[in-house]
Design a protein around this motif. Structure first.
Motif, PDB file in Angstrom:
ATOM      1  N   THR A 253       8.915  -0.642 -10.021  1.00  0.00           N
ATOM      2  CA  THR A 253       9.884  -0.057  -9.101  1.00  0.00           C
ATOM      3  C   THR A 253      10.608   1.152  -9.692  1.00  0.00           C
ATOM      4  O   THR A 253      11.372   1.810  -8.972  1.00  0.00           O
ATOM      5  CB  THR A 253      10.939  -1.107  -8.702  1.00  0.00           C
ATOM      6  N   GLY A 254      10.414   1.406 -10.963  1.00  0.00           N
ATOM      7  CA  GLY A 254      11.105   2.509 -11.609  1.00  0.00           C
ATOM      8  C   GLY A 254      12.512   2.175 -12.042  1.00  0.00           C
ATOM      9  O   GLY A 254      13.307   3.075 -12.356  1.00  0.00           O
ATOM     10  N   LEU A 255      12.850   0.898 -12.080  1.00  0.00           N
ATOM     11  CA  LEU A 255      14.173   0.475 -12.513  1.00  0.00           C
ATOM     12  C   LEU A 255      14.232   0.297 -14.027  1.00  0.00           C
ATOM     13  O   LEU A 255      13.202   0.116 -14.680  1.00  0.00           O
ATOM     14  CB  LEU A 255      14.550  -0.846 -11.827  1.00  0.00           C
ATOM     15  N   ASP A 256      15.427   0.306 -14.561  1.00  0.00           N
ATOM     16  CA  ASP A 256      15.623   0.067 -15.985  1.00  0.00           C
ATOM     17  C   ASP A 256      15.352  -1.405 -16.270  1.00  0.00           C
ATOM     18  O   ASP A 256      16.068  -2.281 -15.748  1.00  0.00           O
ATOM     19  CB  ASP A 256      17.064   0.417 -16.352  1.00  0.00           C
TER      20      ASP A 256
ATOM     21  N   ARG B 222      16.823  -7.077 -15.951  1.00  0.00           N
ATOM     22  CA  ARG B 222      16.812  -8.376 -16.620  1.00  0.00           C
ATOM     23  C   ARG B 222      18.229  -8.932 -16.699  1.00  0.00           C
ATOM     24  O   ARG B 222      18.462 -10.115 -16.422  1.00  0.00           O
ATOM     25  CB  ARG B 222      16.198  -8.239 -18.021  1.00  0.00           C
ATOM     26  N   ALA B 223      19.184  -8.097 -17.053  1.00  0.00           N
ATOM     27  CA  ALA B 223      20.576  -8.558 -17.156  1.00  0.00           C
ATOM     28  C   ALA B 223      21.098  -9.001 -15.788  1.00  0.00           C
ATOM     29  O   ALA B 223      21.812 -10.006 -15.681  1.00  0.00           O
ATOM     30  CB  ALA B 223      21.451  -7.451 -17.734  1.00  0.00           C
TER      31      ALA B 223
ATOM     32  N   ALA C   3       0.831  -1.213   0.000  1.00  0.00           N
ATOM     33  CA  ALA C   3       0.000   0.000   0.000  1.00  0.00           C
ATOM     34  C   ALA C   3       0.861   1.256   0.000  1.00  0.00           C
ATOM     35  O   ALA C   3       0.444   2.309  -0.497  1.00  0.00           O
ATOM     36  CB  ALA C   3      -0.929  -0.010   1.215  1.00  0.00           C
ATOM     37  N   ALA C   4       2.060   1.145   0.562  1.00  0.00           N
ATOM     38  CA  ALA C   4       2.968   2.293   0.633  1.00  0.00           C
ATOM     39  C   ALA C   4       3.943   2.348  -0.533  1.00  0.00           C
ATOM     40  O   ALA C   4       4.806   3.235  -0.583  1.00  0.00           O
ATOM     41  CB  ALA C   4       3.739   2.251   1.943  1.00  0.00           C
ATOM     42  N   GLY C   5       3.825   1.407  -1.487  1.00  0.00           N
ATOM     43  CA  GLY C   5       4.725   1.389  -2.635  1.00  0.00           C
ATOM     44  C   GLY C   5       6.112   0.885  -2.325  1.00  0.00           C
ATOM     45  O   GLY C   5       7.061   1.150  -3.071  1.00  0.00           O
ATOM     46  N   LEU C   6       6.229   0.115  -1.243  1.00  0.00           N
ATOM     47  CA  LEU C   6       7.531  -0.386  -0.810  1.00  0.00           C
ATOM     48  C   LEU C   6       7.710  -1.873  -1.089  1.00  0.00           C
ATOM     49  O   LEU C   6       8.790  -2.420  -0.852  1.00  0.00           O
ATOM     50  CB  LEU C   6       7.721  -0.116   0.688  1.00  0.00           C
ATOM     51  N   TRP C   7       6.672  -2.533  -1.537  1.00  0.00           N
ATOM     52  CA  TRP C   7       6.720  -3.954  -1.904  1.00  0.00           C
ATOM     53  C   TRP C   7       5.907  -4.109  -3.190  1.00  0.00           C
ATOM     54  O   TRP C   7       4.727  -3.776  -3.228  1.00  0.00           O
ATOM     55  CB  TRP C   7       6.126  -4.808  -0.788  1.00  0.00           C
ATOM     56  N   HIS C   8       6.568  -4.571  -4.233  1.00  0.00           N
ATOM     57  CA  HIS C   8       5.897  -4.763  -5.520  1.00  0.00           C
ATOM     58  C   HIS C   8       5.949  -6.234  -5.908  1.00  0.00           C
ATOM     59  O   HIS C   8       6.936  -6.922  -5.651  1.00  0.00           O
ATOM     60  CB  HIS C   8       6.566  -3.926  -6.605  1.00  0.00           C
ATOM     61  N   THR C   9       4.894  -6.708  -6.511  1.00  0.00           N
ATOM     62  CA  THR C   9       4.805  -8.095  -6.992  1.00  0.00           C
ATOM     63  C   THR C   9       4.403  -8.068  -8.457  1.00  0.00           C
ATOM     64  O   THR C   9       3.515  -7.297  -8.857  1.00  0.00           O
ATOM     65  CB  THR C   9       3.775  -8.889  -6.170  1.00  0.00           C
ATOM     66  N   ALA C  10       5.077  -8.887  -9.261  1.00  0.00           N
ATOM     67  CA  ALA C  10       4.808  -8.887 -10.701  1.00  0.00           C
ATOM     68  C   ALA C  10       5.042 -10.275 -11.274  1.00  0.00           C
ATOM     69  O   ALA C  10       5.634 -11.146 -10.627  1.00  0.00           O
ATOM     70  CB  ALA C  10       5.718  -7.874 -11.393  1.00  0.00           C
ATOM     71  N   GLY C  11       4.575 -10.444 -12.516  1.00  0.00           N
ATOM     72  CA  GLY C  11       4.702 -11.741 -13.170  1.00  0.00           C
ATOM     73  C   GLY C  11       5.942 -11.885 -14.022  1.00  0.00           C
ATOM     74  O   GLY C  11       6.203 -12.967 -14.554  1.00  0.00           O
ATOM     75  N   SER C  12       6.710 -10.808 -14.183  1.00  0.00           N
ATOM     76  CA  SER C  12       7.937 -10.883 -14.973  1.00  0.00           C
ATOM     77  C   SER C  12       8.937  -9.859 -14.464  1.00  0.00           C
ATOM     78  O   SER C  12       8.582  -8.917 -13.731  1.00  0.00           O
ATOM     79  CB  SER C  12       7.646 -10.593 -16.452  1.00  0.00           C
ATOM     80  N   VAL C  13      10.188 -10.046 -14.856  1.00  0.00           N
ATOM     81  CA  VAL C  13      11.231  -9.107 -14.463  1.00  0.00           C
ATOM     82  C   VAL C  13      10.932  -7.717 -15.004  1.00  0.00           C
ATOM     83  O   VAL C  13      11.081  -6.712 -14.294  1.00  0.00           O
ATOM     84  CB  VAL C  13      12.602  -9.598 -14.973  1.00  0.00           C
ATOM     85  N   GLU C  14      10.486  -7.657 -16.248  1.00  0.00           N
ATOM     86  CA  GLU C  14      10.217  -6.361 -16.870  1.00  0.00           C
ATOM     87  C   GLU C  14       9.067  -5.633 -16.174  1.00  0.00           C
ATOM     88  O   GLU C  14       9.134  -4.417 -15.934  1.00  0.00           O
ATOM     89  CB  GLU C  14       9.911  -6.548 -18.355  1.00  0.00           C
ATOM     90  N   GLU C  15       8.032  -6.373 -15.823  1.00  0.00           N
ATOM     91  CA  GLU C  15       6.907  -5.768 -15.113  1.00  0.00           C
ATOM     92  C   GLU C  15       7.344  -5.268 -13.737  1.00  0.00           C
ATOM     93  O   GLU C  15       6.938  -4.191 -13.282  1.00  0.00           O
ATOM     94  CB  GLU C  15       5.772  -6.779 -14.972  1.00  0.00           C
ATOM     95  N   LEU C  16       8.190  -6.048 -13.068  1.00  0.00           N
ATOM     96  CA  LEU C  16       8.698  -5.639 -11.764  1.00  0.00           C
ATOM     97  C   LEU C  16       9.555  -4.377 -11.888  1.00  0.00           C
ATOM     98  O   LEU C  16       9.481  -3.476 -11.033  1.00  0.00           O
ATOM     99  CB  LEU C  16       9.527  -6.776 -11.162  1.00  0.00           C
ATOM    100  N   ALA C  17      10.342  -4.299 -12.947  1.00  0.00           N
ATOM    101  CA  ALA C  17      11.182  -3.115 -13.171  1.00  0.00           C
ATOM    102  C   ALA C  17      10.321  -1.876 -13.357  1.00  0.00           C
ATOM    103  O   ALA C  17      10.612  -0.814 -12.789  1.00  0.00           O
ATOM    104  CB  ALA C  17      12.081  -3.336 -14.384  1.00  0.00           C
TER     105      ALA C  17
END
Length: 522
Positions: A387-390, A395-396, A370-384
């Motif tokens: 979280t605002g990551l490249d 992926r690399a 709820a605070a944007g400190l834990w994210h869950t996703a189905g792929s590395v790209e979705e997780l990136a």
């Protein structure tokens, strides 16, 4: 501040400022020598940052180690300490700390009657003299009923103090056990006094510059407490001072420290500056990774059983199983290099979606999401993206980590090759510390650079006396614990060095006050 003789509100042989383990131990040592002793603590609870600690005390060659079957010696400890710390701090002060360890433990055991035990926890560096099982001792837990009415005067554990968990005083362990047992020891001495809600504001000097007391704010009034033999300042560091942390350490906030917001506010540093003390290591802390919580506080985190940690660029940058101070220093280096202060712990559902690391309190997924400190996703790209990551960088990083995991060797950072890392995973090989990250769900939890307190303060000599800017002792003034510049310099040699060195130098300070300075070496 200066006063004329006879104008104190109360006078003692020794006044101790602070109530962590170093302060309480120093006060108990003074009172046991027959000195009238007053300890002042600015908050409404005893313990300071020590109450949050696991309670490890690192004192090589002490009698508890020998009793519990661990072969060690002061000389072996010196070999290790010197290899790790080098000449960053005065080597005579190093020797004084190490040679005093056995006497400290004998005093705890024989004079104060505090039961202790050895518990395995590896030394942090691969260096000559290292003990892979560690050389730390701990107080035995104490039941709340044994502590009695004093239990409410001992600082609560971290989950209660900072994260609104329910209080449980059935059993006090670790640092809280030390605090409770030392408070009870002080209570049993007629010549010892403990004052809560009594904040030290200023050191009092006579016309010759000798420190002869402390001015404190107590119940809304300024009171002058005299100290005929000396003042021992063991009031912690400045980790909770936003101004000092930004100025001296370039930290973006003071909220990520593990200490309580009401402690570690830099009172000791300010008092030392006012009397011309020499200060050192002000850019240093006992660093650690920490999990960020919705209330803005961060909880010390270690023992990453799976997953990988990436910086704000999405890149893995260190062995996640490094000892926590070393991992914290890697994080600090990335911040200094411009990677930002965002770090993410990336893992999968291998533990049923649970958090595969040691963090107290354990982070709640729903609240952190709820605070944007834990994210869950189905792929590395979705997780990136979440979280605002490249995406390409993350992926690399994941792919390269998984390649290492598949072949059981971390070619970049040697994860699992050191006994410390294997200790927390319960592993016997590096391969057991490397597990591929994958599956239908991936998680990322926000980490920040935390600390267990700052480690810069007054430079002290072999007797714990505070030195001035010319390198001469300031008469009547002593320091220990995180109020002094750590004898371990920029390193964290092993579990319990902060408490062990604080106790040893407080013990030496009291001996000097009574005119019986201890030898520097055995």
């Amino acid at each position: 501040m200066t006063v004329q003789d006879g104008t104190f509100d109360a006078e003692y042989d020794v006044v101790v400022v602070g109530s962590g383990v170093a302060a309480l131990f120093g006060a108990a040592a003074a009172a046991s020598r027959g000195l009238s002793t007053c300890l002042v603590e600015k908050t409404d609870r005893f313990g300071g940052t020590s109450a949050y600690s696991g309670g490890a005390v690192w004192l090589p060659g002490n009698p508890v180690l020998a009793r519990d079957g661990l072969e060690d010696s002061v000389e072996r400890g010196r070999t290790y300490f010197r290899a790790v710390v080098g000449d960053r701090t005065d080597q005579q002060v190093q020797d004084a700390f190490l040679s005093t360890g056995p006497a400290v433990v004998e005093f705890l055991q024989d004079e104060l009657g505090i039961p202790m035990r050895f518990q395995a926890f590896p030394d942090y560096f691969d260096a000559p003299g290292r003990q892979e099982a560690g050389r730390s001792i701990y107080p035995k837990p104490i039941k709340g009923v044994e502590v009695g009415a004093r239990v409410s005067d001992v600082r609560s554990a971290v989950p209660v103090d900072q994260f609104a968990a329910d209080e449980d005083t059935t059993r006090l362990e670790g640092g809280r056990a030390w605090v409770a047992r030392l408070v009870l020891a002080m209570d049993a001495m007629d010549n010892a006094g403990l004052r809560l809600s009594s904040a030290a504001r200023e050191l009092i000097r006579d016309a010759d510059g000798r420190v002869i007391g402390v001015a404190v704010d107590e119940n809304g009034e300024r009171r002058a407490l005299g100290a005929r033999r000396g003042v021992l300042v063991a009031a912690g560091g400045f980790e909770r001072s936003a101004e000092l942390r930004e100025r001296l350490q370039q930290m973006p906030t003071a909220d990520w420290s593990s200490s309580h917001p009401d402690t570690g506010s830099g009172d000791a540093v300010r008092m030392f500056e006012a009397v011309g003390a020499r200060l050192d290591l002000l850019d240093q802390s006992w660093w650690c990774p920490a999990t960020l919580f919705p209330n803005g506080h961060a909880a010390f985190t270690l023992g990453f059983r799976s997953g990988l940690i990436v910086d704000g660029t999405g890149r893995r940058f260190a062995n996640e199983l490094l000892p926590y101070d070393q991992m914290g220093r890697k994080m600090r280096a990335r911040m200094a290099d411009g990677a930002g202060d965002d770090f993410w712990f990336v893992f999968d559902d291998a533990e049923a979606g649970g958090f595969p690391a040691i963090c107290i309190p354990a982070p709640g997924a729903d609240d952190l999401r709820a605070a944007g400190l834990w994210h869950t996703a189905g792929s590395v790209e979705e997780l990136a993206r979440a979280t605002g990551l490249d995406p390409a960088a993350l992926r690399a990083s994941v792919d390269r980590f998984n390649e290492f995991a598949e072949r059981g060797e971390d070619a970049d950072f040697r994860r699992g090759e050191d006994p410390y890392g294997r200790f927390f995973v319960g592993a016997s090989t590096a391969q057991e510390c490397l597990r591929p990250v994958g599956g239908e769900r991936l998680h990322a939890v926000r980490l920040v650079l935390g600390d267990l307190g700052t480690k810069g303060g007054a430079v002290i000599d072999v007797n714990g006396a505070v030195l001035d800017t010319e390198g001469q002792p300031i008469a009547g003034l002593y320091a220990a614990g995180n109020s002094s510049a750590s004898v371990s310099g920029e390193a964290y040699p092993g579990p319990g060095v902060p408490l062990g060195s604080g106790m040893a130098m407080a013990f030496r300070a009291v001996a000097d006050m009574v005119g019986e300075p201890l030898p520097v070496t055995l």
